[in-house]
Design a protein around this motif. Sequence first.
Motif, PDB file in Angstrom:
ATOM      1  N   GLY A  36       6.007 -47.897  11.722  1.00 35.41           N
ATOM      2  CA  GLY A  36       4.713 -47.252  11.596  1.00 35.41           C
ATOM      3  C   GLY A  36       4.621 -45.887  12.221  1.00 35.41           C
ATOM      4  N   LEU A  37       5.768 -45.217  12.442  1.00 38.67           N
ATOM      5  CA  LEU A  37       5.776 -43.904  13.077  1.00 38.67           C
ATOM      6  C   LEU A  37       6.407 -42.859  12.157  1.00 38.67           C
ATOM      7  N   ALA A  38       6.110 -42.941  10.870  1.00 41.76           N
ATOM      8  CA  ALA A  38       6.677 -41.984   9.931  1.00 41.76           C
ATOM      9  C   ALA A  38       6.280 -40.568  10.333  1.00 41.76           C
ATOM     10  N   GLY A  39       7.243 -39.659  10.309  1.00 39.55           N
ATOM     11  CA  GLY A  39       6.978 -38.290  10.718  1.00 39.55           C
ATOM     12  C   GLY A  39       7.547 -37.283   9.750  1.00 39.55           C
TER      13      GLY A  39
ATOM     14  N   VAL B  18       4.143 -55.785  17.070  1.00 41.62           N
ATOM     15  CA  VAL B  18       5.427 -56.445  17.272  1.00 41.62           C
ATOM     16  C   VAL B  18       6.402 -55.496  17.949  1.00 41.62           C
ATOM     17  N   PHE B  19       6.395 -54.238  17.514  1.00 41.92           N
ATOM     18  CA  PHE B  19       7.311 -53.226  18.023  1.00 41.92           C
ATOM     19  C   PHE B  19       7.162 -53.036  19.522  1.00 41.92           C
ATOM     20  N   PHE B  20       5.950 -52.767  19.986  1.00 45.42           N
ATOM     21  CA  PHE B  20       5.757 -52.507  21.398  1.00 45.42           C
ATOM     22  C   PHE B  20       5.767 -53.786  22.220  1.00 45.42           C
TER      23      PHE B  20
ATOM     24  N   GLY C  75      14.839 -41.242  10.760  1.00 40.38           N
ATOM     25  CA  GLY C  75      13.485 -41.122  10.226  1.00 40.38           C
ATOM     26  C   GLY C  75      13.033 -42.404   9.554  1.00 40.38           C
ATOM     27  N   ALA C  76      13.953 -43.070   8.857  1.00 35.92           N
ATOM     28  CA  ALA C  76      13.621 -44.343   8.215  1.00 35.92           C
ATOM     29  C   ALA C  76      13.290 -45.403   9.264  1.00 35.92           C
ATOM     30  N   ALA C  77      14.003 -45.385  10.389  1.00 27.83           N
ATOM     31  CA  ALA C  77      13.726 -46.345  11.466  1.00 27.83           C
ATOM     32  C   ALA C  77      12.357 -46.090  12.082  1.00 27.83           C
ATOM     33  N   LEU C  78      11.967 -44.823  12.204  1.00 28.70           N
ATOM     34  CA  LEU C  78      10.617 -44.506  12.692  1.00 28.70           C
ATOM     35  C   LEU C  78       9.557 -45.025  11.727  1.00 28.70           C
ATOM     36  N   ALA C  79       9.774 -44.786  10.443  1.00 26.95           N
ATOM     37  CA  ALA C  79       8.807 -45.236   9.444  1.00 26.95           C
ATOM     38  C   ALA C  79       8.676 -46.749   9.443  1.00 26.95           C
TER      39      ALA C  79
ATOM     40  N   PRO D 216      24.371 -47.134  12.854  1.00 25.48           N
ATOM     41  CA  PRO D 216      24.861 -48.250  12.046  1.00 25.48           C
ATOM     42  C   PRO D 216      23.791 -48.719  11.073  1.00 25.48           C
ATOM     43  N   ALA D 217      24.209 -49.438  10.063  1.00 27.00           N
ATOM     44  CA  ALA D 217      23.263 -49.890   9.027  1.00 27.00           C
ATOM     45  C   ALA D 217      22.165 -50.771   9.607  1.00 27.00           C
ATOM     46  N   THR D 218      22.450 -51.434  10.710  1.00 28.36           N
ATOM     47  CA  THR D 218      21.482 -52.355  11.316  1.00 28.36           C
ATOM     48  C   THR D 218      20.569 -51.674  12.338  1.00 28.36           C
ATOM     49  N   PHE D 219      20.677 -50.350  12.487  1.00 29.79           N
ATOM     50  CA  PHE D 219      19.889 -49.668  13.521  1.00 29.79           C
ATOM     51  C   PHE D 219      18.391 -49.824  13.279  1.00 29.79           C
ATOM     52  N   HIS D 220      17.672 -50.118  14.351  1.00 29.07           N
ATOM     53  CA  HIS D 220      16.213 -50.184  14.307  1.00 29.07           C
ATOM     54  C   HIS D 220      15.688 -49.792  15.681  1.00 29.07           C
TER      55      HIS D 220
END
Length: 228
Positions: A195-198, A53-55, A188-192, A146-150
């Motif tokens: 599926g890109l947790a680092g 979905v992301f890509f 970091g939470a947005a990466l996770a 912002p709180a809605t950042f993704h």
Amino acid sequence: MSLSGFGDTPGAQPPPALFPAPEPDVSVPARRRGTPAHPDPPVPADDAGRQLVFFGADAAEPTVADLAGLLAGPGEVVRMGGTARLSVRVDAAWRVHVLVAELGQRGLAASWEPTGDERHAVRTSYTRVLKPLAAAWLHGPAKRPPATFHLTGRRLRLWLAAAGTPEPPGGFLLRLGESDQECWEPVGAALAAVGLAGTLLGPDEDGPAYRITGRRRPASIMDLWWAF
């Protein structure tokens, strides 16, 4: 002003026509067309679904909102009256070319100049188009998502263009703003979430940056990288 218009101060300096192409990274082995960048273990089904979905979101048209990807990394935004300007320092000439083109696709004139530390500063003009982005990310003098950042595919592409670096044997480093501590955890939470947790590296560990390794680094992130 229309969101598709150019900045309020046209006449920005384009990068030189003879800017050098990026040097091949000898630390990252070349791959033949149709083969994966690195034989990582299979990605778990739930992560694979999120990545698909992301890509897939990259099919949308470029928008100014995509520039949040630069702010997730080392990008900066400042306000002046009813306008704002976005800037980012990069470590290679090829990144200037990519970012100037990406900003132009979003109706923003961009200029660049060399810095004293062998880097290049890329910046837009002050424009009302960027005011909503600045309002969302600036809390006083501090930058914070912002709180809605993704993250989306286009946002990640911009982050990669500004501050992404592959690391053998199959990892990837996404650099952060040195003084943006308030951003590091939510980014970091947005990466996770995609599926890109680092692993967060501090300034004393060749950071600040997120290191993405192993099965958490999907081939798709390398596909974005090889497209530059």
